[in-house]
Write an enzyme that holds these catalytic residues in place. Structure first.
Site, mmCIF file in Angstrom:
data_model
loop_
_atom_site.group_PDB
_atom_site.id
_atom_site.type_symbol
_atom_site.label_atom_id
_atom_site.label_comp_id
_atom_site.label_asym_id
_atom_site.label_seq_id
_atom_site.Cartn_x
_atom_site.Cartn_y
_atom_site.Cartn_z
ATOM 1 C CD GLU A 48 13.048 1.455 -2.241
ATOM 2 O OE1 GLU A 48 11.771 2.100 -2.589
ATOM 3 O OE2 GLU A 48 14.356 1.027 -2.778
ATOM 4 C CD GLU A 52 8.168 1.730 -2.796
ATOM 5 O OE1 GLU A 52 6.820 1.546 -1.517
ATOM 6 O OE2 GLU A 52 9.165 0.707 -3.328
ATOM 7 N N PRO A 69 13.109 -15.442 6.563
ATOM 8 C CG PRO A 69 13.226 -16.728 8.466
ATOM 9 C CD PRO A 69 13.001 -15.069 8.076
ATOM 10 C CD GLU A 98 -5.381 5.299 -4.530
ATOM 11 O OE1 GLU A 98 -5.557 5.105 -3.659
ATOM 12 O OE2 GLU A 98 -5.485 3.298 -4.722
#
Length: 281
Positions: A48, A52, A69, A98
């Site tokens: 990730e 990203e 939840p 960005e």
């Protein structure tokens, strides 16, 4: 679905990404995403970050596991890691618009409750580290990081029973340190420049039918720093952690050390014997 998030420290600040996609578009948040079926949580965190932010990262420690939840958009859990860059170039990727570094006090309000919670935990831990540095002129205690593995191995060889560790045994030590799940390791680091690791303690968690116990089998202090209170500070850190884990007893194998080691543990309150223990709850 389970997710993973990263608090990446860089240039004295934290990396946030401006979200694209369809959820909280245009708002700043920590890099995060779903864990895929064929990867571990750690692998998902590294992936990730690369997708990203463009950065290859090293995971430093686990910051927490949080449930949401309330969504978005569905319920689940997210595992947050503290990390630091080890390669790549900071740039927005995947569905991020960005990516940039924010000073700790300038982090914008984030739309996700779990991200705000982990930011607060990170700030508390940062404050604790700063207090530790300021309260001791010689050293401070912190949780071990992956980069500490080589020096911990060298310190481990100072224990009488470990003088003749084979290459295979050293490799096994490094593997257990990298994959530790029920072992918490704390190190003592000097406050001067450069920061030298001068001692460590490893606390293992043992589950029994009547509760959980802690086991200290490995602790060492660099020769030049013995008698400076390093061992006592490491032991205190292990005991505080044992209390946080609601452990009832702390055991130590004094038979692996020398006479001075056994005297140290007795002075700390452990009963005399090859296998000593201290009731802490």
């Amino acid at each position: 679905m389970p997710s993973v998030g990263l608090v990446i420290e860089m240039d004295g600040g934290l990396i946030l990404v401006k979200r694209g996609g369809s959820v909280k578009t245009g708002q700043w948040a920590f890099p995060s995403g779903y864990i895929e079926e064929d990867e571990s949580v750690e692998e998902a965190a590294v992936r990730e970050s690369r997708e990203e932010t463009g950065l290859d990262v090293e995971l430093i420690d686990l910051l927490g596991v949080y449930s949401f939840p309330e969504g978005p958009p569905s319920s689940g859990i997210i595992v947050f890691y503290r990390a630091r860059p080890v390669g790549g170039t900071l740039c927005a990727g995947d569905d991020a618009q960005e990516a940039r570094v924010f000073a700790p006090d300038d982090v914008p309000d984030m739309p996700f409750r779990t991200h705000r919670q982990v930011l607060q935990r990170w700030r508390i831990l940062l404050h604790q580290r700063q207090i530790a540095r300021e309260s001791n002129e010689l050293f401070y205690i912190r949780q071990a990081e992956p980069a500490d593995a080589p020096v911990i191995l060298e310190l481990l060889k100072l224990v009488d029973a470990n003088h003749d560790l084979s290459e295979e045994e050293c490799q096994a030590v490094m593997l257990r340190f990298a994959e530790r799940q029920t072992i918490s390791v704390f190190v003592a680091e000097t406050t001067g420049t450069p920061h030298d690791t001068i001692g460590f303690v490893a606390l293992s968690l043992m589950q029994t039918l009547t509760g959980a116990r802690g086991w200290i089998d490995d602790m060492a202090v660099a020769v030049g720093y013995r008698g400076e209170g390093v061992g006592a500070a490491l032991l205190e850190a292990a005991m505080r952690h044992a209390n946080r884990l609601n452990l009832t007893h702390l055991y130590v194998n004094t038979g692996r050390g020398n006479e001075a080691t056994r005297a140290f543990y007795q002075a700390a309150g452990f009963l005399d014997g090859a296998i000593s223990y201290l009731r802490i709850r």
